[in-house]
Design an enzyme around this catalytic site. Structure first.
Site: not given
Length: 201
Positions: A66, A94
């Site tokens: 992301h 992430c």
């Protein structure tokens, strides 16, 4: 960093295609782990810490590709101090990317694509890309410079720089202080050939 591979003549993913600067973190899967990307995609995804990421693509569990986090679901609410950390460890786990790269993954990486995690001082065949530091630009820093969304002030800055450079170039050529790039000193045109055709992807 993230390196994307495409197929070779035998159908194996061995040809380096694209490199992306990223940030990982303490819960990023360890080197040697392989996971298949899921079908989960979300334009804005809620993240830990009451923040949001653009163009989220799930790798496994809570591990996603992301963008750098935003304080709200708004393209002008970027955590610019976190953007400046791209290229170093900064996330909880992430894979943080620029908006441009997060969107590319979101649009092009299909479910079932294998993601292999590695740790090596060698950045890979395409080298390690970098991202601009933006915190000092107060007028633009709340936006990701790579975001093509309407209203991004970085786009206006880039346009002004391009126009300014073009004007400076024209003035230099008109004043005779610069030799056009397609001519040698004798004034004859010069053609450069690599001897190879441009590869097709």
């Amino acid at each position: 960093m993230v390196t994307v591979y495409t197929k070779d003549s035998e159908g194996n993913y061995t040809v380096p295609y694209k490199a992306m600067v990223c940030s990982t973190g303490i819960d990023t899967p360890v080197a040697g782990k392989k996971h298949k990307v899921t079908s989960y995609r979300k334009r804005w995804n809620a993240l830990q810490g009451n923040v949001y990421g653009q163009y989220a693509t799930q790798i496994v569990g809570n591990i996603l590709f992301h963008s750098v986090p935003y304080t709200a679901k708004k393209t002008d609410a970027l955590e610019y101090w976190e953007y400046d950390k791209l290229g170093s460890a900064a996330s909880l786990g992430c894979i943080r990317l620029t908006v441009q790269d997060a969107k590319w993954v979101y649009d092009n990486i299909v479910a079932g694509t294998i993601v292999e995690f590695y740790e090596d001082a060698n950045p890979g065949p395409l080298g390690k890309p970098s991202a601009s530091k933006i915190s000092n630009n107060e007028a633009c820093r709340n936006w990701d410079p790579t975001d093509t969304a309407e209203g991004n002030p970085w786009n206006a800055v880039d346009a002004i720089v391009a126009i300014t450079n073009s004007i400076l170039l024209e003035n230099e050529m008109e004043s005779g202080n610069m030799i056009p790039h397609d001519s040698n000193e004798s004034g004859s045109s010069e053609e450069i050939a690599s001897g190879e055709e441009e590869p097709l992807i």
